[in-house]
Design an enzyme around this catalytic site. Structure first.
Site, short mmCIF file in Angstrom:
data_model
loop_
_atom_site.label_atom_id
_atom_site.label_comp_id
_atom_site.label_asym_id
_atom_site.label_seq_id
_atom_site.Cartn_x
_atom_site.Cartn_y
_atom_site.Cartn_z
N ASN A 272 0.84 -1.21 0.00
CA ASN A 272 0.00 0.00 0.00
C ASN A 272 0.87 1.26 0.00
OD1 ASN A 272 -2.42 1.32 -0.11
ND2 ASN A 272 -3.03 0.91 1.99
N HIS A 308 -9.92 4.10 8.55
CA HIS A 308 -10.50 2.82 8.15
C HIS A 308 -11.89 2.63 8.75
CE1 HIS A 308 -6.43 1.67 6.81
NE2 HIS A 308 -7.03 0.74 6.12
#
Length: 421
Positions: A272, A308
């Site tokens: 990522n 998140h």
């Protein structure tokens, strides 16, 4: 008509319907990029923005249905703040909450010279190459794409088909690996009596193998999406040191490093990538006023956890990442400063040491992933209890023990020099 068709397809593949819609949408990015190259590359910016907006919004509607309003509202509010407040500190504070410090050179390269139009913001926000799973890229990069600047052939679509197909093939391979092995390592198995009844060693090994398999889900999506960006030209990154054209501007994975590194920091650095760079640029580096690197790191990880979602599993996962990374750095410093450990690391025994490192590495990569994937307190606590919180015990033992090991294994002269530094 579409809904029953998707239900049948998801049943035949044995995957949840949202997951099938997601991967189909990522794959649709390739024909979208081909259409852009063939028919829209030489069109005016307004036409290109309109194409990206329509294609992206269509994919968003396919995935989220009426819930599309949430992201569309966020885009509209952000646009209004830029339009009404302009390029001011107030805009940054209102949209990001954090206090704005002076721009460094990296931030200057991504800063906007003018307030973009609403159509431009929508085209950027819903660009088919990145809005679903990433990679992150700046609005400046998108503007350069629309102007036709991101190409190795000035005035023509980039020669990026082969580099794009290489990433597509690699991503497809990772997707196949995930599709084959994921049914054998489901998240739900953690919450069964059968898992609880297994021996301790089996439960630990299951976490290791599950982590390896589950991460291919993310790897495959990111690498396939990167191929879309390369095909459109967004992945163009100028010339390398040897004069070769580079296509890694949107690289979100270093797959070889991810597969071979025995270090937690190595995995994080290869995984990522663009999101990590975005957080470093827009969060971590803007916390210099705190005057404490560790505090800035904790705050950046807390931001990632809340970004998140609000589940306790996210907070626990990123707090464990902070602990693991800092303990690993202390262990690396110990090996570097100890003549005995340095000789051992460079001895013929290293292949065996490497295997042990990889076992520990993937076991404790899986350990913080358990709460990340199970989300809620009752679920991850059940799993951690079944393995006696071994990860917490292991890393806290290292954290407390490494200073004592330094006294034994590191010569006094080396310790003195470190204190002076």
């Amino acid at each position: 008509m579409a809904a029953p068709l998707m239900e049948k397809l998801s049943e035949s593949l044995g995957s949840p319907e949202p997951a099938v819609r997601l991967i189909l949408s990522v794959l649709v990015g390739y024909p979208c990029a081909l259409l852009y190259r063939q028919f829209f590359f030489h069109q005016p910016p307004t036409v290109i923005h309109l194409y990206h907006a329509i294609s992206g919004l269509s994919l968003a509607a396919f995935n989220f249905g009426t819930q599309l309003y949430h992201s569309a509202l966020c885009v509209l509010v952000q646009f209004l703040m830029m339009r009404l407040m302009g390029r001011t500190i107030t805009t940054v504070l209102a949209s990001f909450i954090f206090q704005m410090s002076k721009l460094n050179e990296e931030q200057k390269r991504s800063a906007l010279a003018n307030v973009p139009s609403l159509l431009e913001v929508i085209g950027f926000s819903y660009f088919y190459g990145g809005f679903l799973v990433g990679p992150q890229f700046t609005l400046r990069s998108y503007q350069r794409l629309v102007k036709g600047e991101l190409t190795d052939c000035p005035g023509q679509p980039p020669n990026s088909v082969i580099p794009a197909m290489k990433r597509f093939s690699l991503g497809l391979l990772c997707l196949v690996i995930y599709a084959i092995f994921s049914p054998h390592y489901p998240d739900s198995y953690y919450l069964t009596d059968e898992y609880d009844a297994q021996p301790f060693w089996y439960r630990c090994v299951f976490i290791l193998l599950w982590a390896k398999v589950i991460l291919y889900k993310y790897v495959s999506c990111w690498v396939i999406a990167e191929g879309v960006c390369i095909l459109s030209g967004l992945g163009y990154n100028g010339l390398g040191q040897n004069g070769e054209h580079q296509w890694d501007a949107c690289a979100n994975m270093k797959v070889w490093t991810f597969e071979t590194t025995p270090l937690f920091t190595g995995t994080i650095a290869s995984f990522n990538i663009n999101t990590n760079a975005w957080v470093a640029r827009h969060v971590f580096k803007r916390l210099k006023f705190l005057g404490n690197k560790l505090l800035s790191q904790v705050t950046a990880l807390a931001f990632l956890a809340i970004w998140h979602g609000t589940h306790s599993g996210y907070l626990l996962c990123f707090s464990m990442e902070f602990i693991i990374v800092n303990v690993e750095r202390q262990a690396q410093a110990l090996v570097r400063d100890s003549p005995l450990l340095t000789r051992l690391a460079n001895s013929p025994l290293y292949p065996l040491i490497y295997l042990v490192q990889q076992f520990i590495h993937w076991l404790f990569m899986g350990y913080p992933l358990v709460p990340f994937c199970l989300f809620t307190y009752d679920k991850w606590l059940r799993v951690y209890s079944s393995i006696y919180f071994c990860g917490h015990i292991f890393f806290f033992t290292l954290y407390l023990g490494i200073p004592y090991l330094r006294k034994v294994l590191v010569p006094r002269k080396e310790r003195s020099e470190k204190k002076e530094d």
